[in-house]
Design a protein around this motif. Structure first.
Motif, PDB file in Angstrom:
ATOM      1  N   TYR A  97      32.025  38.224  45.749  1.00  0.00           N
ATOM      2  CA  TYR A  97      33.012  39.118  46.339  1.00  0.00           C
ATOM      3  C   TYR A  97      32.537  40.565  46.372  1.00  0.00           C
ATOM      4  CZ  TYR A  97      36.242  35.194  46.281  1.00  0.00           C
ATOM      5  OH  TYR A  97      36.838  33.987  46.513  1.00  0.00           O
ATOM      6  N   HIS A 130      32.307  43.129  49.486  1.00  0.00           N
ATOM      7  CA  HIS A 130      32.865  44.487  49.454  1.00  0.00           C
ATOM      8  C   HIS A 130      31.884  45.483  50.060  1.00  0.00           C
ATOM      9  CE1 HIS A 130      34.234  48.353  48.017  1.00  0.00           C
ATOM     10  NE2 HIS A 130      33.209  48.456  47.190  1.00  0.00           N
ATOM     11  N   PRO A 185      37.430  42.379  49.429  1.00  0.00           N
ATOM     12  CA  PRO A 185      38.185  41.845  48.293  1.00  0.00           C
ATOM     13  C   PRO A 185      38.562  42.902  47.274  1.00  0.00           C
ATOM     14  CG  PRO A 185      36.010  40.788  48.515  1.00  0.00           C
ATOM     15  CD  PRO A 185      36.038  41.931  49.440  1.00  0.00           C
ATOM     16  N   ASP A 186      38.017  44.117  47.414  1.00  0.00           N
ATOM     17  CA  ASP A 186      38.312  45.183  46.459  1.00  0.00           C
ATOM     18  C   ASP A 186      39.601  45.923  46.799  1.00  0.00           C
ATOM     19  OD1 ASP A 186      37.254  46.737  44.131  1.00  0.00           O
ATOM     20  OD2 ASP A 186      37.341  48.390  45.566  1.00  0.00           O
ATOM     21  N   PRO A 225      43.491  46.646  47.206  1.00  0.00           N
ATOM     22  CA  PRO A 225      44.717  46.137  46.578  1.00  0.00           C
ATOM     23  C   PRO A 225      45.522  45.278  47.546  1.00  0.00           C
ATOM     24  CG  PRO A 225      44.431  48.482  46.136  1.00  0.00           C
ATOM     25  CD  PRO A 225      43.414  48.120  47.177  1.00  0.00           C
ATOM     26  N   LEU A 226      46.264  44.340  47.001  1.00  0.00           N
ATOM     27  CA  LEU A 226      47.138  43.495  47.806  1.00  0.00           C
ATOM     28  C   LEU A 226      48.373  44.274  48.240  1.00  0.00           C
ATOM     29  CD1 LEU A 226      47.021  40.286  45.552  1.00  0.00           C
ATOM     30  CD2 LEU A 226      45.644  40.753  47.600  1.00  0.00           C
ATOM     31  N   GLU A 245      50.812  44.745  45.496  1.00  0.00           N
ATOM     32  CA  GLU A 245      50.497  45.804  44.537  1.00  0.00           C
ATOM     33  C   GLU A 245      51.049  47.138  45.016  1.00  0.00           C
ATOM     34  OE1 GLU A 245      46.367  45.767  42.879  1.00  0.00           O
ATOM     35  OE2 GLU A 245      46.117  44.009  44.164  1.00  0.00           O
ATOM     36  N   MET A 253      44.671  41.766  38.037  1.00  0.00           N
ATOM     37  CA  MET A 253      44.731  42.166  39.454  1.00  0.00           C
ATOM     38  C   MET A 253      43.439  41.771  40.175  1.00  0.00           C
ATOM     39  SD  MET A 253      47.733  43.537  39.766  1.00  0.00           S
ATOM     40  CE  MET A 253      48.234  42.294  38.572  1.00  0.00           C
ATOM     41  N   TYR A 254      42.341  41.944  39.498  1.00  0.00           N
ATOM     42  CA  TYR A 254      41.040  41.624  40.087  1.00  0.00           C
ATOM     43  C   TYR A 254      40.944  40.137  40.411  1.00  0.00           C
ATOM     44  CZ  TYR A 254      36.557  43.901  40.979  1.00  0.00           C
ATOM     45  OH  TYR A 254      35.478  44.488  41.580  1.00  0.00           O
ATOM     46  N   ARG A 273      43.255  39.190  43.445  1.00  0.00           N
ATOM     47  CA  ARG A 273      42.707  39.575  44.750  1.00  0.00           C
ATOM     48  C   ARG A 273      41.692  38.543  45.237  1.00  0.00           C
ATOM     49  NH1 ARG A 273      41.455  45.891  43.329  1.00  0.00           N
ATOM     50  NH2 ARG A 273      43.600  46.492  42.788  1.00  0.00           N
ATOM     51  N   ALA A 307      43.521  35.526  46.407  1.00  0.00           N
ATOM     52  CA  ALA A 307      44.221  35.774  47.669  1.00  0.00           C
ATOM     53  C   ALA A 307      43.314  35.597  48.880  1.00  0.00           C
ATOM     54  CB  ALA A 307      44.813  37.184  47.664  1.00  0.00           C
TER      55      ALA A 307
END
Length: 379
Positions: free
Chosen positions: A158, A162, A173-174, A176-177, A180, A201-202, A205, A208
């Motif tokens: 990932y 990025h 992928p870095d 935020p969703l 968030e 959180m990492y 993501r 997701a």
């Protein structure tokens, strides 16, 4: 500024000089309204590929910094041995130690080392440790050993995406969703909790992205589960718990994890990537030099500062942080900061910006002229 010619046939496309040259700072501005719950958008591609080209035009000697640094593997082996030794002591020798002392050790020792493992996994992910790709993957697995959860191979996958799609909506992928941004936004208490739980959180993501695990990710899973069982078998469940808490601390509210915020959260209009120049780089292998790293991911940590010294005219004008603790404090305290403080671009803007705006050749001409002047002066 000429508009992007999205959908125009290649033969009809007009190529312009990139107006951001030579620093490749954007003209976009972050909203000054604290209530805005949205990312900042730009219609150009990321700045690093073109800034690399501009730097190489003016300083071709930078290519001599490319290569590998096997010392990284030795540091990783030493750090892994230290953490396992502490885990053994806590799980098998210091069994009557009060939980508060164990947590303190997990933060100051385990968390500090766990953050270092992430830096080494990062170097290995770019094949900067050894020339052979396999040895870099094994280095990542080695430092993943005391981290309880499989990280190294998924991070490699990932993180390279990025670099390829920095800031591209749905592909980086870095970023935020949306959840968030919606639920954390600029609430200082929720932002503090978000930083504290950043490791989770990492992982979310990555999930997701809904991608099928690759072969090396499955190997990483099998290796990690096996090593966790061995730790419980030959040490104790208490040892494994210490290692897990160490990772949680080291990827959360810890100075060694502040670079996750420092790197791409917006602190100045027009600038989407930030470096950190402070003493933390000594222990954490210059991970703070993030603009330099994105410009030249081929340079290992032992030579990245040389890049900065060679190309000072490109890096001195950029805003940079000097305190990781200050980064965390400002991110939590400022109403303008939050998961939404990121620069985002559409995929079409990413493609068209790369195709239709070139790096001006003025630096190349200037360098050639200087060489001719030098030859004439020495004749």
């Amino acid at each position: 500024m000429a508009p992007h010619a999205i959908g125009v046939a290649p033969s009809e496309r007009i190529v312009h000089d990139d107006p951001r040259h030579p620093l490749y700072l954007g003209t976009w501005k972050q909203s000054k309204k604290a209530g805005v719950q949205d990312f900042v958008y730009d219609d150009f591609e990321e700045p690093h590929r073109k800034r690399q080209k501009a730097i190489l035009m003016k300083h071709p000697e930078v290519r001599g910094l490319y290569g590998n640094e096997p010392l990284t593997a030795f540091i990783g082996a030493l750090a892994t041995a230290v953490q396992l030794a502490v885990a053994y002591k806590i799980g098998c020798v210091w069994t009557d130690m009060h939980w508060s002392v164990v947590l303190a050790i997990a933060y100051f020792v385990g968390g500090t080392l766990s953050a270092l493992y992430g830096v080494i996994i990062h170097e290995a992910g770019h094949n900067l440790v050894f020339k052979m790709g396999l040895l870099n993957r094994l280095t990542g697995l080695m430092v993943n050993l005391p981290m309880v959860v499989p990280i190294s191979q998924s991070f490699r996958r990932y993180h390279l995406e990025h670099h390829q799609f920095q800031g591209v909506e749905g592909k980086d992928p870095d970023l935020p969703l949306d959840s968030e941004v919606k639920y954390i936004h600029n609430n200082p208490i929720l932002k503090a909790l978000w930083v504290f739980c950043y490791s989770a959180m990492y992982v979310l993501r990555g999930l997701a992205m809904k991608k099928t695990p690759q072969r090396w990710e499955l190997i990483n899973w099998a290796f990690t589960v096996f090593m966790d069982v061995m730790i419980v078998r030959y040490m104790s469940i208490r040892s494994l718990a210490y290692l897990a808490v160490s990772v949680f601390f080291g990827y959360g509210m810890h100075p060694g994890a502040a670079h996750f915020i420092q790197e791409h959260y917006i602190f100045r209009d027009g600038q989407e990537t930030y470096s950190y120049y402070g003493t933390g780089n000594i222990f954490y292998l210059n991970i703070g030099l993030h603009n330099e790293h994105h410009d030249f991911p081929q340079i290992p940590w032992t030579r990245i500062y040389k890049l900065r010294r060679i190309a000072t005219e490109f890096y001195d004008p950029l805003y940079a942080h000097t305190s990781w603790i200050g980064v965390i404090f400002l991110f939590i305290a400022s109403p303008m900061q939050g998961p939404q403080a990121r620069l985002v671009r559409k995929y079409k803007a990413h493609l068209s910006g790369r195709r239709e705006y070139r790096v001006p050749d003025d630096t190349a001409k200037s360098t050639a002229q200087k060489r001719r002047d030098s030859v004439i002066a020495s004749a």
